[in-house]
Scaffold this active site. Structure first.
Site, mmCIF file in Angstrom:
data_model
loop_
_atom_site.group_PDB
_atom_site.id
_atom_site.type_symbol
_atom_site.label_atom_id
_atom_site.label_comp_id
_atom_site.label_asym_id
_atom_site.label_seq_id
_atom_site.Cartn_x
_atom_site.Cartn_y
_atom_site.Cartn_z
ATOM 1 N N ASP A 1 0.861 -1.179 0.000
ATOM 2 C CA ASP A 1 0.000 0.000 0.000
ATOM 3 C C ASP A 1 0.903 1.237 0.000
ATOM 4 O O ASP A 1 2.061 1.170 0.437
ATOM 5 C CB ASP A 1 -0.890 -0.029 1.239
ATOM 6 C CG ASP A 1 -1.649 1.255 1.439
ATOM 7 O OD1 ASP A 1 -2.379 1.656 0.529
ATOM 8 O OD2 ASP A 1 -1.483 1.869 2.516
ATOM 9 N N CYS B 1 -16.318 -0.308 -8.737
ATOM 10 C CA CYS B 1 -15.309 -0.979 -9.556
ATOM 11 C C CYS B 1 -14.813 -2.242 -8.852
ATOM 12 O O CYS B 1 -15.109 -2.482 -7.691
ATOM 13 C CB CYS B 1 -14.123 -0.045 -9.816
ATOM 14 S SG CYS B 1 -13.199 0.363 -8.320
ATOM 15 N N ARG C 1 -10.932 -1.198 -6.423
ATOM 16 C CA ARG C 1 -10.755 -0.450 -5.176
ATOM 17 C C ARG C 1 -10.624 -1.436 -4.016
ATOM 18 O O ARG C 1 -11.525 -2.235 -3.766
ATOM 19 C CB ARG C 1 -11.930 0.506 -4.957
ATOM 20 C CG ARG C 1 -11.796 1.318 -3.667
ATOM 21 C CD ARG C 1 -12.940 2.313 -3.507
ATOM 22 N NE ARG C 1 -12.910 2.937 -2.188
ATOM 23 C CZ ARG C 1 -12.140 3.962 -1.851
ATOM 24 N NH1 ARG C 1 -11.351 4.521 -2.746
ATOM 25 N NH2 ARG C 1 -12.157 4.451 -0.627
ATOM 26 N N ASP D 1 -0.092 5.102 0.849
ATOM 27 C CA ASP D 1 -0.276 6.091 1.910
ATOM 28 C C ASP D 1 -0.482 5.413 3.257
ATOM 29 O O ASP D 1 -1.393 4.605 3.433
ATOM 30 C CB ASP D 1 -1.468 6.985 1.584
ATOM 31 C CG ASP D 1 -1.287 7.700 0.249
ATOM 32 O OD1 ASP D 1 -0.192 8.233 0.015
ATOM 33 O OD2 ASP D 1 -2.234 7.699 -0.553
#
Length: 235
Positions: A65, A150, A153, A67
Site C-alpha cells: 500500500d 469498480c 478499489r 499512503d
C-alpha cells in the site's frame, strides 16, 4: 470529472493485454485496459526481473500500500515535496532488491476520479516516492470513487491481479503489505498473503483481526523473505 482517467495519448502500451496509454512521461508509462480497470504504471527502469524461488512460503513479489505504509499519509496530496517515507521503508525495499524479489505498489486514489488529482500530478508523486525509497517494478492505482462499484478499489482484488499480471507471478506467490483492513482484504480475495503494519491510524480491531502483523516494514520483509537486518537498523 467522471471515474475514467483522462486519456492523454493513444499509442499501445507495454502490457500483457491490449490497453490504452493514458500518460507517457520521461520515466514511466501509465496505461488502462478500460474505464473500470486500474491505472498501471510501468517504469522504464525498475527493479530486477522476478528471480526469487518460492521456498517455505517465500513470495516471488511483494506489493505495498502507498499512503500510511510506504509513505506518510497526507490526505489529498498533490505536492511531491510532501512525500515522506515511512519508518524503514528504504531498508525494506533494499532488502527485497538484495533478495531478488520485485516490489510494487497497490493504491486507492479516488481523487483522480473526483477530478482533484491529475494523472501528471500522480506520476510526479510516484516518481518522487521512488527517488526516496528506491525503484518499484509496477504501480497499480484504483482511480475510481467509492460509489463507482469498480473491482479494483481495495478491498476488492483488482489491483493485486493487475500488478501480478505485469510481474508475471500468481497471486498465491505474492504478499501484500498494508496498514488497514482493506489492504488485507484485497490480499485475501486475490489469494495472496497479507501482512498488516499498523500505524497510529490503524484501528485496534484491524490489528487484532489481522492474520499477520509486523512492527515496521523492514520486519515485514524479513518475515516474508528472510532478509537479514541491516546493522543499526530497526529490529
Amino acid at each position: 470529472m467522471n471515474s475514467q482517467a483522462p486519456v492523454e495519448s493513444a499509442p499501445a502500451a507495454r502490457s500483457a493485454r491490449p490497453a490504452a496509454v493514458v500518460l507517457r512521461t520521461a520515466t514511466a508509462t501509465w496505461y488502462q485496459d478500460g474505464p473500470a480497470e486500474p491505472l498501471v504504471r510501468i517504469p522504464y527502469t525498475s527493479s530486477a526481473p522476478c528471480a526469487a524461488v518460492p521456498a517455505c512460503g517465500r513470495p516471488r513479489a511483494v506489493l505495498f500500500d502507498r499512503d500510511g505504509t510506504l509513505v506518510e499519509d497526507v490526505p489529498h496530496n498533490t505536492d511531491p515535496g510532501r512525500i515522506r517515507p515511512r519508518p524503514s521503508a528504504r531498508e525494506a525495499l533494499a532488502a527485497l532488491r538484495a533478495a531478488g524479489v520485485p516490489a510494487g505498489v497497490v493504491s486507492n486514489q479516488p481523487d483522480v476520479g473526483r477530478g482533484l488529482l491529475r494523472l501528471t500530478q500522480l506520476d510526479a508523486l510516484h516518481a518522487r516516492m521512488e527517488a526516496l525509497v528506491g525503484p518499484l517494478a509496477v504501480t497499480a492505482v484504483c482511480p475510481h470513487r467509492p460509489q463507482d462499484g469498480c473491482g479494483c478499489r481495495k478491498p476488492e482484488p483488482g489491483l493485486v491481479f493487475a500488478a501480478c499480471r505485469v510481474l508475471g507471478v500468481r497471486p498465491p506467490e505474492t504478499a501484500v503489505v498494508g496498514d488497514i483492513a482493506a489492504d488485507l482484504g484485497a490480499a485475501h480475495r486475490a489469494g495472496a498473503t497479507g501482512v498488516l503494519v499498523p500505524n497510529t491510524a490503524t484501528r485496534a480491531a484491524e490489528t487484532r483481526a489481522a492474520p499477520r502483523t509486523a512492527a515496521h516494514l523492514a520486519a515485514a520483509v524479513r518475515a516474508l523473505v528472510g532478509a537479514p537486518a541491516r546493522p543499526g537498523g530497526p529490529t
